[in-house]
Design a protein around this motif. Structure first.
Motif, short mmCIF file in Angstrom:
data_model
loop_
_atom_site.label_atom_id
_atom_site.label_comp_id
_atom_site.label_asym_id
_atom_site.label_seq_id
_atom_site.Cartn_x
_atom_site.Cartn_y
_atom_site.Cartn_z
N UNK A 288 0.82 -1.21 0.00
CA UNK A 288 0.00 0.00 0.00
C UNK A 288 0.85 1.26 0.00
N UNK A 289 1.87 1.29 0.84
CA UNK A 289 2.77 2.44 0.91
C UNK A 289 3.48 2.66 -0.43
N UNK A 290 4.02 1.58 -1.00
CA UNK A 290 4.75 1.68 -2.26
C UNK A 290 3.84 2.16 -3.39
N UNK A 291 2.56 1.81 -3.31
CA UNK A 291 1.61 2.26 -4.34
C UNK A 291 1.19 3.70 -4.09
N UNK A 292 1.05 4.09 -2.84
CA UNK A 292 0.61 5.46 -2.51
C UNK A 292 1.59 6.51 -2.98
N UNK A 326 -1.27 -13.69 2.69
CA UNK A 326 -1.42 -13.16 1.34
C UNK A 326 -2.87 -12.81 1.06
N UNK A 327 -3.78 -13.68 1.49
CA UNK A 327 -5.21 -13.42 1.30
C UNK A 327 -5.61 -12.12 2.00
N UNK A 328 -5.14 -11.93 3.21
CA UNK A 328 -5.43 -10.71 3.96
C UNK A 328 -4.84 -9.50 3.25
N UNK A 329 -3.60 -9.64 2.75
CA UNK A 329 -2.95 -8.53 2.05
C UNK A 329 -3.72 -8.17 0.77
N UNK A 332 -6.98 -6.33 1.66
CA UNK A 332 -6.76 -4.96 2.09
C UNK A 332 -6.25 -4.09 0.95
N UNK A 333 -5.36 -4.65 0.13
CA UNK A 333 -4.78 -3.88 -0.98
C UNK A 333 -5.87 -3.45 -1.96
N UNK A 334 -6.81 -4.37 -2.24
CA UNK A 334 -7.90 -4.05 -3.17
C UNK A 334 -8.78 -2.92 -2.63
N UNK A 335 -8.85 -2.79 -1.32
CA UNK A 335 -9.66 -1.72 -0.73
C UNK A 335 -9.07 -0.34 -0.98
N UNK A 346 -4.38 3.85 -5.06
CA UNK A 346 -5.18 3.27 -6.14
C UNK A 346 -4.55 1.93 -6.50
N UNK A 347 -5.23 0.81 -6.22
CA UNK A 347 -4.64 -0.52 -6.44
C UNK A 347 -4.19 -0.72 -7.89
N UNK A 348 -3.03 -1.34 -8.04
CA UNK A 348 -2.52 -1.69 -9.36
C UNK A 348 -2.98 -3.10 -9.68
N UNK A 349 -3.68 -3.27 -10.80
CA UNK A 349 -4.28 -4.56 -11.12
C UNK A 349 -3.23 -5.66 -11.24
N UNK A 350 -2.06 -5.35 -11.78
CA UNK A 350 -1.00 -6.36 -11.92
C UNK A 350 -0.57 -6.90 -10.55
N UNK A 351 -0.52 -6.04 -9.54
CA UNK A 351 -0.15 -6.46 -8.19
C UNK A 351 -1.25 -7.33 -7.60
#
Length: 542
Positions: A288-292, A326-329, A332-335, A346-351
């Motif tokens: 999340x941080x790396x994407x933000x 991983x499931x939890x990540x 949360x990442x999709x949120x 904004x979630x990256x679809x590839x991730x």
């Protein structure tokens, strides 16, 4: 069909059954099976019918009973195996069980437990947790430090290479109110190497004292000089305001974000450097941080690097990344926002797709059996009120659906359904992404719990099944027929020696599987070795 008529689940089949928390009659699992459930599932969220405090006490009592029955050595062996193999999502249940063994009255069990300490507590965080649990058990600060614990803690510091120890004590300086200085003071740790002595002095007295006492004309070992340079650079990275210098030190020593000043934690350049050697667990936590900060964005080299790592089975296994983490990540990442704080992205679809793939790779690889499976998900109200090992954003019924996906993608001959007090279409298929699966299962209506439904349905529709798998918390109570009897009647009607695997999704002591029937098996849900256990049982290899 029934000699004396069917027995409802609200009444016992025989004297060996007990009443579960929902008022239905089931069997109790063996104490070791109960231990395995606790290690895999924890008791932090409780269940619909049982508070987390009650569930925790029940599991503590179970471990104590195993020790008193002379099975403490088996408990320690299982703790080590579950930890080393990465079969559990969180460490707390392992540590609680290990503390009980370490503080028991049986000397051999105690010795084995303390010998296992460095294997289970591999980083300072878990060492601090272990010590904290001992303190709580003993009832006061510093009261649990007998000779056995002091020796075990001494080994924790001395058995690591000096460079490894230097990395860990500078990255994990404190956790939960504990510091390395506290541990050294209470444990009276005596260093066995010159370089280790330097590190312990740094912990106890600080960098200034280390430099003041150092004499330039003294000769030291290569490890000592290496650690001295490392500690000096770690101190520089911690206080420096020069971003280029900090980046050069990160590249030189593979420092983590904990090593550097917080003012650089908004810098894309610093995070790009950190990412190059970031451990898997840390990388997953920082998605999340790396994407933000837009280091991870569609088409970037960093995004490709992260996705490649997530799909690297060897990396996942070496880092002991558990599927539920991983499931939890992914969830949360999709949120696009953190569970706490103000961080958004904004979630990256590839991730997202790479996390989806990583979930399946995190389970131990298993070959298909060729058997005919029916996978049945308990979606009753109680399954939506209990989490899995303290993972706040995933409930038991969503987690069980994700688990079923592993078998669905492995076994081509399968039926999938959901049940509460009636059977229904689960609405999922092997081609769906995990977030779609979770969303679909979350939208199914709740009801009472009748774990006999899958076998009754298969018998009524004359569906040939070799293996029934029911994912449940075993709080069944609603039906007119016990699940074990429904299976026996299915076998007779279809002339198939069908098996029943009960995947327990909470750390209680109940099971619908008849322990006297060799064709029924109870296993702990979200053990990352679960698919392999299912395969072996289906093929009569256990």
């Amino acid at each position: 069909m029934f000699e004396d008529g069917p027995v409802p689940q609200s009444e016992p089949l025989n004297s060996s059954q007990v009443c579960n928390d929902a008022g239905g009659y089931v069997w109790t699992v063996g104490d070791l099976d109960r231990l395995h459930r606790f290690l895999c599932l924890g008791s932090e969220t409780g269940t619909y019918y049982c508070t987390k405090e009650e569930l925790g006490l029940q599991n503590v009592d179970c471990i104590q009973k195993l020790i008193e029955d002379g099975r403490g050595e088996e408990v320690v062996k299982d703790i080590v195996e579950y930890s080393v193999e990465g079969w559990t999502a969180k460490q707390e249940p392992l540590l609680i069980a290990l503390v009980q063994c370490a503080r028991c009255e049986r000397e051999k069990v105690k010795k084995l437990a303390y010998d296992a300490l460095p294997k289970v507590c591999r980083i300072p965080t878990t060492l601090f947790q272990f010590v904290e649990f001992v303190e709580k058990l003993q009832g006061g600060f510093g009261t649990g430090w007998g000779r056995a614990q002091k020796r075990a803690v001494g080994r924790w510091y001395n058995e690591k290479s000096p460079r490894q120890l230097a990395y860990q004590i500078t990255k994990y300086k404190n956790r939960n109110g504990w510091t390395h200085r506290d541990i050294l003071r209470l444990g009276h740790v005596k260093p066995e190497q010159e370089a280790t002595a330097l590190i312990l002095k740094y912990i106890a007295k600080g960098w200034k004292k280390v430099t003041e006492d150092r004499k330039e004309d003294e000769e030291h070992s290569e490890d000592y000089n290496d650690v001295m340079t490392y500690l000096q650079d770690a101190e520089t990275a911690r206080v420096s305001k020069d971003k280029d210098l900090v980046i050069s030190l990160i590249d030189k020593h593979q420092f983590a974000w904990e090593h550097i000043s917080t003012e650089f934690l908004k810098s894309v350049e610093v995070w790009r450097s950190l990412l190059q050697h970031m451990p898997m667990t840390a990388m997953i936590r920082q998605l999340g941080k790396l994407t933000s900060i837009e280091l991870l964005k569609p088409g970037s080299e960093e995004t490709k690097m992260v996705c490649d790592r997530l799909r690297d089975e060897n990396r996942l296994n070496k880092a002991r990344i558990h599927p539920i983490s991983i499931l939890s990540a992914l969830y949360q990442y999709k949120k696009g926002k953190g569970m706490k704080g103000k961080l958004k992205w904004s979630p990256v679809e590839a991730v997202c797709q790479a996390l989806d793939d990583a979930f399946y790779k995190a389970f131990k690889f298993v070959e298909p059996t060729g058997k005919r499976f029916m996978l049945s998900l308990d979606v009753s109200g109680s399954m939506s009120c209990s989490g899995v090992n303290g993972i706040e954003n995933i409930m038991a019924r969503e987690a069980s659906a994700a688990m079923a996906m592993v078998t669905m993608r492995t076994e081509t001959d399968h039926h999938i359904n959901a049940f509460s007090d009636h059977l229904m279409d689960a609405g999922i298929n092997p081609n769906m992404k995990l977030d779609e699966v979770i969303k679909t299962i979350s939208n199914i209506g709740m009801g009472g719990t009748d774990c006999a439904r899958p076998m009754l349905h298969a018998k009524e529709k004359k569906i040939p099944i070799d293996v029934f798998i029911i994912y449940t918390d075993n709080d069944t109570w609603f039906g007119d027929v016990h699940p074990s009897e429904a299976l026996k009647n299915y076998r007779k009607a279809m002339n198939i020696d069908a098996k029943l695997i009960v995947v327990g999704m909470s750390a209680n002591s109940f099971s619908i599987a008849d322990p006297a029937d060799k064709g029924m098996l109870d296993i702990a849900g979200f053990n990352s070795n679960c698919p392999n256990l299912i395969r072996n049982f289906a093929l009569d290899l256990v």
